[in-house]
Design an enzyme around this catalytic site. Structure first.
Site, mmCIF file in Angstrom:
data_model
loop_
_atom_site.group_PDB
_atom_site.id
_atom_site.type_symbol
_atom_site.label_atom_id
_atom_site.label_comp_id
_atom_site.label_asym_id
_atom_site.label_seq_id
_atom_site.Cartn_x
_atom_site.Cartn_y
_atom_site.Cartn_z
ATOM 1 C CG ASP A 23 -1.907 1.080 1.290
ATOM 2 O OD1 ASP A 23 -2.746 1.132 0.374
ATOM 3 O OD2 ASP A 23 -1.869 1.897 2.233
ATOM 4 C CD GLU B 278 -2.528 2.473 -3.320
ATOM 5 O OE1 GLU B 278 -3.702 2.836 -3.457
ATOM 6 O OE2 GLU B 278 -1.911 2.543 -2.239
#
Length: 475
Positions: free
Chosen positions: A221, A245
């Site tokens: 993330d 990400e």
């Protein structure tokens, strides 16, 4: 294991061999197709039927997901990405507000339940991907957004000292990379990876998570919010495929993160696909982006390609046209990169902004649903022809409303005209092998009703009805 030193070394080597057998390198992931789930929303072993508040826990758990692995396998997926599993603050159903990295989130089940889930995935021939967060922690003592996360971190494990975090500031200018890396995202406590204890502890943690539970890969993330050099060390510590990400549509910004990391999510392509299939942008934008990918990414074939996820409104919330959606999904499953399909796609979920795009799946496992059958057909074809092993994509027609390309023995025809468009016809020429003169090609979606012949010029003519997509293959 015995306290005897030689036996301890032997035990360590056995554990290491077992861990490496499951932690898969990037090459092992090239042929995979990933199904993304939010554990709290996909399935429950406690007979939960609905969800009264999409902003809080709804009752999904590891055992429920284990029970539905056959549903995912029958659809055709051989990898599953699950949301973060560690203990979270209140309302942290999604997993991104960690309060204790050393404990499994009891809302989802026990550590033993998680181990059983991963073991069951492997029994089904499915790789297990874990979502992880190394940028920030969550709050203790209440809703993160409401409390502002300004209280002492004394209750956060293992980072319970203010010295473990960057000084208090909020990201306000996303064009200032230094600010992005040292300030808070959504006011969440921002870990300072330049502190040796923080850096080393995060690396030790990811090594332990992968080896203990035998994960095959990780999704990371909020990658741009941390110095990229740390991610290279983190990826090495995980010792498996890692996709990060980087939520940005600029290839120049995104591409450098593949290097420290094995791969990143293909966000530039996500935005282009949305523009092409929802807003009618020319297919030339896809072709141009692929050229940029070839020039700027270290290895475009390892990127995660997607059209929906938990952070963006679902495709069908922005247009209800199922044929446009099928065209976009056809690209995701036949184009460049490792495909990722978000749970509920096969049931036509159409949720809007977060948390509306995180609907509960409970009880909605209809294997006769039109999109389920559509995806199943594509995935069976992808597997049967080993499509992922054919890295070269040959473009044959690129214009405003039509895109034709071949990949191995698959001839893919896409359009963005939508279901209200009566008929679209065209011809493509000079096709490469195996589309040789006299070869019969049949559409995988209508294999007995829709077949064409390759003529003397290695050409084929095709017709699309009501904005459908087609995938032809030799028979």
């Amino acid at each position: 294991c015995s306290s005897d030193l030689p036996r301890m070394r032997s035990c360590f080597l056995v554990v290491l061999v077992i861990a490496c057998a499951f932690a898969a390198d990037p090459d092992a992931w090239r042929t995979k197709v990933i199904y993304q789930v939010l554990t709290d929303r996909f399935a429950s072993s406690n007979n939960v039927q609905g969800c009264g508040n999409l902003g809080d826990y709804c009752g999904g758990n590891f055992n429920g997901l284990t029970d539905q692995l056959s549903y995912i396998q029958n659809l055709g997926f051989d990898a599953v990405w699950i949301s973060p599993v560690v203990e979270n603050g209140e309302m942290g159903y999604h997993g991104y507000w960690a309060t204790n990295l050393n404990e499994i989130n009891s809302h989802f089940g026990s550590a033993s339940d998680l181990q059983s889930l991963v073991s069951a995935m492997h029994d089904h021939g499915i790789y297990a991907m874990l979502d992880v967060v190394g940028n920030h922690m969550g709050c203790t003592g209440g809703d993160c957004i409401a409390c502002g996360c300004n209280q002492s971190p004394s209750g956060i494990v293992p980072f319970n000292n203010p010295a473990h975090y960057h000084t208090l500031c909020e990201i306000t200018d996303w064009n200032d990379q230094q600010q992005v890396e040292i300030c808070r995202l959504a006011n969440l406590p921002d870990l300072n990876q330049s502190v040796p204890y923080v850096r080393d502890t995060l690396k030790q943690w990811i090594t332990q998570m992968v080896s203990t539970y035998q994960f095959d890969g990780i999704r990371i993330d909020t990658v741009p919010e941390v110095d990229p050099t740390f991610w290279g060390e983190f990826n090495d510590a995980a010792n498996c495929y890692a996709v990060g990400e980087v939520l940005n549509g600029d290839v120049n910004y995104v591409a450098p993160y593949q290097g420290p990391l094995d791969a990143v999510l293909s966000y530039p392509m996500f935005f282009v696909l949305r523009n092409v299939f929802i807003h009618g942008q020319s297919f030339s934008s896809i072709s141009q982006l692929l050229e940029s990918y070839r020039n700027q990414f270290k290895d475009p074939s390892l990127l995660g390609t997607f059209i929906d996820n938990h952070d963006n409104p679902r495709f069908l919330s922005q247009t209800g046209d199922q044929f446009l959606y099928q065209n976009a999904l056809t690209y995701v499953l036949t184009g460049q990169g490792i495909p990722i399909i978000y749970y509920g796609t096969e049931q036509g979920f159409a949720g809007g902004n977060d948390p509306g795009n995180r609907e509960p799946m409970f009880g909605q496992y209809n294997q006769d649903a039109p999109l389920y059958i559509f995806l199943q057909t594509l995935l069976k074809h992808r597997s049967a022809v080993s499509l992922a092993n054919n890295t070269v994509i040959n473009e044959h027609l690129v214009n405003n409303n039509c895109y034709v390309y071949s990949r191995g023995s698959s001839l893919v025809i896409l359009t963005n005209v939508g279901s209200n468009y009566q008929q679209l016809s065209n011809t493509v020429s000079n096709l490469p092998a195996p589309f040789n003169t006299g070869t019969k090609l049949c559409n995988i979606f209508w294999p007995t009703e829709d077949c064409i012949m390759v003529d003397n010029n290695n050409s084929v003519s095709f017709t699309l009805m009501h904005g459908e997509s087609k995938v032809y293959t030799p028979v």
